[in-house]
Design an enzyme around this catalytic site. Structure first.
Site, PDB file in Angstrom:
ATOM      1  N   GLU A  96       1.560  -0.015  -4.959  1.00  0.00           N
ATOM      2  CA  GLU A  96       0.698   1.130  -5.207  1.00  0.00           C
ATOM      3  C   GLU A  96       1.576   2.364  -5.012  1.00  0.00           C
ATOM      4  OE1 GLU A  96      -3.199   3.578  -3.598  1.00  0.00           O
ATOM      5  OE2 GLU A  96      -1.959   2.443  -2.217  1.00  0.00           O
ATOM      6  N   ASP A 101       0.822  -1.204   0.000  1.00  0.00           N
ATOM      7  CA  ASP A 101       0.000   0.000   0.000  1.00  0.00           C
ATOM      8  C   ASP A 101       0.864   1.265   0.000  1.00  0.00           C
ATOM      9  OD1 ASP A 101      -2.670   1.349   0.478  1.00  0.00           O
ATOM     10  OD2 ASP A 101      -1.595   2.004   2.275  1.00  0.00           O
TER      11      ASP A 101
END
Length: 577
Positions: free
Chosen positions: A297, A260
């Site tokens: 990401e 993330d």
């Protein structure tokens, strides 16, 4: 490996270790099945260790830093009573796996399905998710991406507030529940990607500061203190997260991790932690003899994420933004720099749209070109948990645009030269929203979440966000599986199945082999050197076009187009005979 949870030695003997470099003393407090206190010995690296007999999976324990109060193990593998309770020993040898012949999936072949365990089914557990796997197989899905399952406060959360990166959420079914889901997926040919958060820890149940300098004020992240990957005493922090990668891949047979928001992972040292993550994954891939990958990401539009840090792939937000604003013009309010058909063409051909030019939203020049990077290095989508959940009312794209528009958008994503990813329920145009929800016990924190959400969306005017703490908000987000085959939902489901089947039958749409053209406002053609033509008309007007020389036959589309014309809001695929 030190500091990554209790480690089996032999018989009933286990080794406990915890990293606390600035503390003078540490004790292990066994509370069940019998009570005992064990002083721990500290080594030169700052790890306290002790070996104990009589340990089993029924053993519950705490640590006591500097003879203070009981606190859970920061590397706990299971928190049976939640984030404030005791830690539990997990014997990973006891689970019976059935995936001995599993070698994984090639990244380039993936059709990914992002899901949230708590809202994927009515009961919201790993075990109930297994019951829906056949539906995903029928759809054509061969990989699922599970939103974070590291232990978080309460029973409902997106997962990004986790505070025990090694522990599997108790309300989802704990360690064995996740293993059962992964094992079932592998038996059905489905790879499993797990979302992990290495950029911050959640606020409630965060006991890391009781042990040492896990965080740093040198950097700022939006969700809390930045994790200390490069300041004093950072060696133990780095090793903790490197071992976490090994934990998921070895103990849970996970095929890939999606990291993330890596743009908020800071490291100015000579050996960047992101590169170290990928080196560890390379070793695990060689050891396991199966496909293992790390997906990033990143908000940087920086090709070095792939070329220098060696991630196997990354999410491509620019593809979503450029397509979304065309099919839903109101999206210009969110993505002010997007809306041009030429940007969508660039997203198809190059990847990054913002590649060095001035970006109004960021008020600076931004990004670099990804033109030479192959398509199987990028994951694309028309929605994901962020794009849906960060709207005021959590509306899915199917609630914002018509069926024809949705069909063309889905085709553009699935027939792109990239790895496609669906968000759960997308395949049948799910009506339920996906909103932000939490289950905190700290009243001040609940108040802060409520006020923060209102402030975040105040400029949008018309609506206030639903109360994230209210269980009703969470329950509204449950998928409606019973509607899957009915009316427009059934129509969309068949469309997605046909698109995925077509993608699997076509030669790989390698970026280097395609030519992308804007043939009219909001209409794009893609010519593949191996004898395929794709047309996407994202407008309400019929568009005329011409082919390369040859005999072409339409083999797919949502409308039967006449040669040389493509109807409004339609996709047409041609093959050279």
């Amino acid at each position: 490996m030190k500091g990554c949870g209790p480690i089996f030695i032999e018989g009933n003997k286990w080794k406990f270790s915890v990293w606390a470099p600035e503390l003078a003393t540490m004790s292990l407090h066994i509370i069940s099945p019998s009570q005992a206190m064990y002083p721990m010995q500290k080594d030169e690296e700052g790890y306290f260790t002790v070996e104990c007999d009589g340990i089993s999976e029924n053993t519950y324990y705490f640590y006591q830093p500097d003879d203070d109060v009981d606190v859970p193990d920061p590397a706990s593998h299971f928190q049976p009573n939640g984030v404030h309770g005791c830690s539990a020993v997990v014997d990973h040898r006891s689970f019976k796996w059935h995936d001995e012949t599993w070698r994984g999936r090639a990244l380039r072949d993936l059709i990914i399905y992002e899901l949230h365990i708590g809202t994927f089914t009515d009961t919201g557990t790993f075990e109930s998710a297994i019951q829906q796997l056949d539906d995903l197989v029928d759809l054509g899905i061969n990989a699922i991406e599970i939103m974070p399952v590291a232990q978080f406060p309460g029973k409902r959360n997106w997962g990004y507030d986790g505070v025990f990166p090694y522990a599997v959420q108790n309300s989802y079914g704990g360690p064995d529940g996740l293993k059962m889901l992964v094992d079932a997926c592998h038996q059905k040919g489905i790879a499993v990607i797990l979302d992990v958060v290495y950029n911050h820890m959640g606020p409630e149940g965060n006991y890391f500061n009781k042990f040492g300098p896990w965080f740093t004020k040198a950097y700022h992240v939006p969700w809390g203190d930045a994790i200390n990957f490069d300041q004093q005493w950072s060696d133990g922090v780095r090793e903790y997260f490197l071992n976490n990668i090994e934990h998921w891949i070895t103990n849970y047979h996970i095929d890939g991790l999606r990291l993330d928001a890596i743009h908020t992972i800071f490291d100015v040292g000579a050996d960047h932690i992101l590169a170290a993550f990928n080196r560890r994954a390379d070793k695990l891939r060689e050891k396991a003899g199966r496909n293992i990958f790390l997906i990033a990401e990143s908000d940087l539009n920086d090709p070095r994420i792939l070329s220098e840090y060696k991630f196997d792939a990354q999410w491509l937000d620019d593809f979503h933004h450029s397509l979304y604003v065309i099919v839903h013009p109101d999206g210009k309010k969110q993505y002010e720099d997007f809306g041009s058909t030429h940007q969508l063409a660039k997203a198809f051909k190059d990847g990054f749209v913002s590649s060095g030019g001035f970006v109004k939203f960021r008020k600076k020049k931004y990004g670099a070109s990804s033109a030479g990077i192959e398509g199987d290095k990028f994951v694309v989508f028309i929605q994901n948990h962020d794009q849906v959940g960060n709207r005021v009312l959590g509306e899915r794209i199917s609630s914002l645009i018509g069926t024809r528009e949705l069909m063309v958008a889905a085709a553009a994503m699935i027939l792109s030269p990239y790895i496609p990813m669906l968000f759960m329920g997308e395949e049948y145009a799910e009506d339920a929203p996906f909103m932000y929800f939490v289950d905190h016990s700290d009243k001040e924190l609940i108040k802060a979440v409520r006020e923060g959400r209102k402030k975040e969306f105040a400029h949008m005017g018309e609506h206030e966000p639903k109360d994230a703490q209210d269980e009703k908000t969470f329950l509204e987000c449950k998928l409606n599986w019973n509607s899957r085959g009915q009316g427009k939902h059934g129509k969309m489901l068949q469309w997605y199945m046909d698109l995925i089947r077509l993608r699997k039958s076509l030669p790989a749409f390698e970026k280097r082999l395609i030519q992308v053209s804007v043939i009219a406002p909001k209409c794009i053609s893609i010519y593949h050197e191996e004898g395929w033509y794709l047309f996407f008309n994202l407008s309400s007007l019929e568009v005329s076009y011409s082919f390369e020389d040859g005999n072409w036959q339409q083999i797919f589309g949502n409308e039967e187009s006449s040669p040389g014309k493509i109807k409004p809001w339609s996709v047409a695929v041609y093959k050279m005979l």
